[in-house]
Design an enzyme around this catalytic site. Structure first.
Site, PDB file in Angstrom:
ATOM      1  N   VAL A  67       0.842  -1.191   0.000  1.00  0.00           N
ATOM      2  CA  VAL A  67       0.000   0.000   0.000  1.00  0.00           C
ATOM      3  C   VAL A  67       0.880   1.246   0.000  1.00  0.00           C
ATOM      4  O   VAL A  67       1.880   1.303   0.715  1.00  0.00           O
ATOM      5  CB  VAL A  67      -0.896   0.035   1.262  1.00  0.00           C
ATOM      6  CG1 VAL A  67      -1.757   1.284   1.294  1.00  0.00           C
ATOM      7  CG2 VAL A  67      -1.732  -1.213   1.368  1.00  0.00           C
ATOM      8  N   CYS A  68       0.473   2.229  -0.787  1.00  0.00           N
ATOM      9  CA  CYS A  68       1.041   3.576  -0.705  1.00  0.00           C
ATOM     10  C   CYS A  68      -0.124   4.538  -0.919  1.00  0.00           C
ATOM     11  O   CYS A  68      -1.278   4.141  -0.751  1.00  0.00           O
ATOM     12  CB  CYS A  68       2.168   3.786  -1.720  1.00  0.00           C
ATOM     13  SG  CYS A  68       1.647   3.743  -3.442  1.00  0.00           S
ATOM     14  N   ARG A  69       0.135   5.746  -1.302  1.00  0.00           N
ATOM     15  CA  ARG A  69      -0.958   6.698  -1.482  1.00  0.00           C
ATOM     16  C   ARG A  69      -1.783   6.380  -2.717  1.00  0.00           C
ATOM     17  O   ARG A  69      -2.996   6.326  -2.669  1.00  0.00           O
ATOM     18  CB  ARG A  69      -0.424   8.126  -1.565  1.00  0.00           C
ATOM     19  CG  ARG A  69      -1.545   9.148  -1.702  1.00  0.00           C
ATOM     20  CD  ARG A  69      -1.016  10.551  -1.943  1.00  0.00           C
ATOM     21  NE  ARG A  69      -2.083  11.501  -2.126  1.00  0.00           N
ATOM     22  CZ  ARG A  69      -2.860  11.578  -3.193  1.00  0.00           C
ATOM     23  NH1 ARG A  69      -2.726  10.725  -4.172  1.00  0.00           N
ATOM     24  NH2 ARG A  69      -3.803  12.496  -3.282  1.00  0.00           N
TER      25      ARG A  69
END
Length: 190
Positions: A67-69
């Site tokens: 997960v990231c932005r």
């Protein structure tokens, strides 16, 4: 990256609700993670993932969701883990933005600007200031050109030197992230 390595927010929410044994790795900066993250996620910032990728590959059998932005850094993380032979990795399609839009549960802290937004601010400010300054010092237009070239290279290589530099600032450090301790927890050694 193939479509099979992606997972949408609704599916991940269902997996977590059903108790599927999955590890969520958030590869954003500690400050971004402190601002908002998926409950139970582990923070292993992208810039430190490389040195721990083999350890994660050796000890984590569960599916790992990165997960990231927005999904860009998570895709880079997937490539780093794939080089170790790790095949049980998925990228959260659309990242935290998609997770929140879909109504996924989050833990919130003090909100800070994400790295991508900071890059836009810094790059735009430098370009604007150098163009204005070029009225008095014509050579300043080359500064704007250099920033434009840097952004072009960043897009073509899917890397960002300015983002990496900004992530080292105290504002973006957040609570210190002891990556060794996180990896120990992630791999069950803690």
């Amino acid at each position: 990256m193939t479509q099979a390595t992606r997972i949408d927010a609704t599916t991940l929410q269902q997996w977590l609700a059903d108790g599927v044994d999955v590890r969520v790795l958030d590869v954003r900066s500690p400050a971004e993670f402190d601002g908002v993250h998926i409950p139970g996620a582990f923070n292993v910032p992208l810039d430190t993932l490389g040195e721990h990728a083999e350890d994660i590959q050796r000890h984590v059998d569960q599916t790992v969701v990165l997960v990231c932005r927005s999904g860009m850094r998570a895709s880079q993380a997937e490539q780093r883990l794939a080089r170790t032979g790790m095949g049980n990795v998925k990228v959260l399609e659309g990242g935290m933005a998609a997770w929140e839009r879909s109504g996924g549960k989050v833990n919130r802290g003090v909100a800070k600007w994400d790295i991508e937004r900071q890059v836009r601010l810094v790059a735009g400010s430098i370009v604007f200031a150098s163009i204005v300054a070029s009225i008095w010092a014509p050579g300043m237009r080359f500064v704007a050109g250099a920033i434009g070239a840097g952004l072009t290279i960043a897009a073509l290589t899917n890397t960002c030197a300015m983002g990496k530099a900004l992530s080292m600032l105290p504002y973006n450090r957040g609570n210190s992230c002891d990556v060794n301790a996180v990896v120990d927890q992630l791999t069950g050694r803690a």
